[in-house]
Design an enzyme around this catalytic site. Structure first.
Site, PDB file in Angstrom:
ATOM      1  N   HIS A   1      -0.265  28.688 -17.334  1.00  0.00           N
ATOM      2  CA  HIS A   1       0.464  29.605 -18.209  1.00  0.00           C
ATOM      3  C   HIS A   1       1.130  30.707 -17.396  1.00  0.00           C
ATOM      4  O   HIS A   1       0.463  31.575 -16.846  1.00  0.00           O
ATOM      5  CB  HIS A   1      -0.532  30.211 -19.207  1.00  0.00           C
TER       6      HIS A   1
ATOM      7  N   GLU B   1       3.894  26.228 -17.135  1.00  0.00           N
ATOM      8  CA  GLU B   1       4.536  26.767 -18.336  1.00  0.00           C
ATOM      9  C   GLU B   1       5.350  27.986 -17.951  1.00  0.00           C
ATOM     10  O   GLU B   1       4.943  28.779 -17.098  1.00  0.00           O
ATOM     11  CB  GLU B   1       3.470  27.155 -19.365  1.00  0.00           C
TER      12      GLU B   1
ATOM     13  N   ASP C   1       8.450  30.981 -19.654  1.00  0.00           N
ATOM     14  CA  ASP C   1       9.326  31.495 -20.701  1.00  0.00           C
ATOM     15  C   ASP C   1      10.682  31.759 -20.060  1.00  0.00           C
ATOM     16  O   ASP C   1      10.749  32.172 -18.892  1.00  0.00           O
ATOM     17  CB  ASP C   1       8.785  32.815 -21.260  1.00  0.00           C
TER      18      ASP C   1
ATOM     19  N   HIS D   1       8.916  36.841 -19.558  1.00  0.00           N
ATOM     20  CA  HIS D   1       8.380  36.785 -20.917  1.00  0.00           C
ATOM     21  C   HIS D   1       8.945  37.888 -21.805  1.00  0.00           C
ATOM     22  O   HIS D   1       9.470  37.625 -22.890  1.00  0.00           O
ATOM     23  CB  HIS D   1       6.852  36.883 -20.899  1.00  0.00           C
TER      24      HIS D   1
ATOM     25  N   GLU E   1       9.462  27.457 -22.543  1.00  0.00           N
ATOM     26  CA  GLU E   1       9.577  28.112 -23.852  1.00  0.00           C
ATOM     27  C   GLU E   1      10.842  28.953 -23.916  1.00  0.00           C
ATOM     28  O   GLU E   1      11.059  29.835 -23.075  1.00  0.00           O
ATOM     29  CB  GLU E   1       8.370  29.002 -24.128  1.00  0.00           C
TER      30      GLU E   1
END
Length: 258
Positions: free
Chosen positions: A8, A35, A37, A50, A120
């Protein structure tokens, strides 16, 4: 089934999130996926950040969307993290600067084993669907818009995922959920082949929600799984991927449990 361990924002418990250093560490400990963003800069570049503001991770005022890539590259995205205060004079400066999605894709492509990437797209944003269009263009450039791509796209925005489905129909999609009560509505809208990405707290606190997902035979990618009890719950539910700040720890735990 042993779930994939997805780092993450990189190995973000140890190293400042979304920096190249955090992702290199995650790869080194054996994470099966990374992962990130993504947000758009004012000059149309996709960067791995993020927050919409720079206050927390770059310790300065301003919005990511109002700054150019060149301006962001002047900032340090690691010193906010305890223990990363510039005390290592020989450290490669590139490990601590803003990370572009292009660089992260190149890192994944060039690694000596297959690594998957969960991207994301953040919403709401002033650029609306431009984020997804830029992402689709970049994936096509890498040849990762076709079946077998190591990339999947995630969002809390159902509209954003619909957009990606039109732009890159072969790329897997993950509908993120941060409130269990949203599922009855989403369940009627979300395509059966989309993956569902609930927060671990929603599964832990709302067993009926977890049971409904099981009955619907939905594929599950769960965030953010950092504790032993939460990992065991994911194993009980047959979760395909656990997204964690502690990839090394979770891999070690899985080696003992599975």
């Amino acid at each position: 089934m042993r779930p994939q361990v997805v780092a993450h924002r990189g190995a973000s418990e140890q190293i400042a999130e979304h920096t190249l250093g955090a992702y290199v560490e995650a790869l080194d400990v054996g994470a099966g996926g990374l992962e990130c963003d993504i947000r758009l800069t004012s000059d149309g570049q996709l960067v791995c950040v993020h927050d919409r503001t720079l206050r927390r991770t770059a310790q300065t005022e301003g919005l990511v969307s109002e700054m150019s890539l060149a301006e962001l590259e002047e900032l340090n995205f690691a010193t906010w993290k305890k223990g990363q205060s510039g005390e290592q004079p020989d450290r490669d400066d590139r490990l601590d600067r803003v990370l572009t999605l292009r660089t992260l894709l190149q890192t994944v492509r060039d690694y000596d084993r297959r690594v998957e990437l969960a991207i994301e797209t953040k919403h709401p944003t002033r650029y609306g669907g431009l984020t997804e269009r830029k992402l689709a263009e970049l994936l096509r450039e890498f040849g990762w818009d076709r079946p077998g791509s190591p990339v999947r796209v995630m969002s809390f925005s159902f509209t954003a995922l619909q957009r990606m489905e039109r732009l890159t129909p072969s790329v897997p999609l993950v509908q993120l959920i941060d409130r269990a009560q949203y599922w009855p509505t989403l369940r009627r809208m979300v395509s059966p082949h989309w993956i569902i990405g609930p927060g671990i707290s929603e599964l832990r606190d709302h067993w009926r929600f977890a049971r409904r997902l099981l009955l619907d035979e939905r594929r599950l990618h769960v965030w953010t799984v950092n504790e032993d009890d939460d990992l065991e719950l994911c194993l009980d539910l047959g979760v395909e991927a656990v997204i964690t700040d502690r990839p090394g720890y979770m891999l070690n735990r899985l080696s003992r449990l599975v």
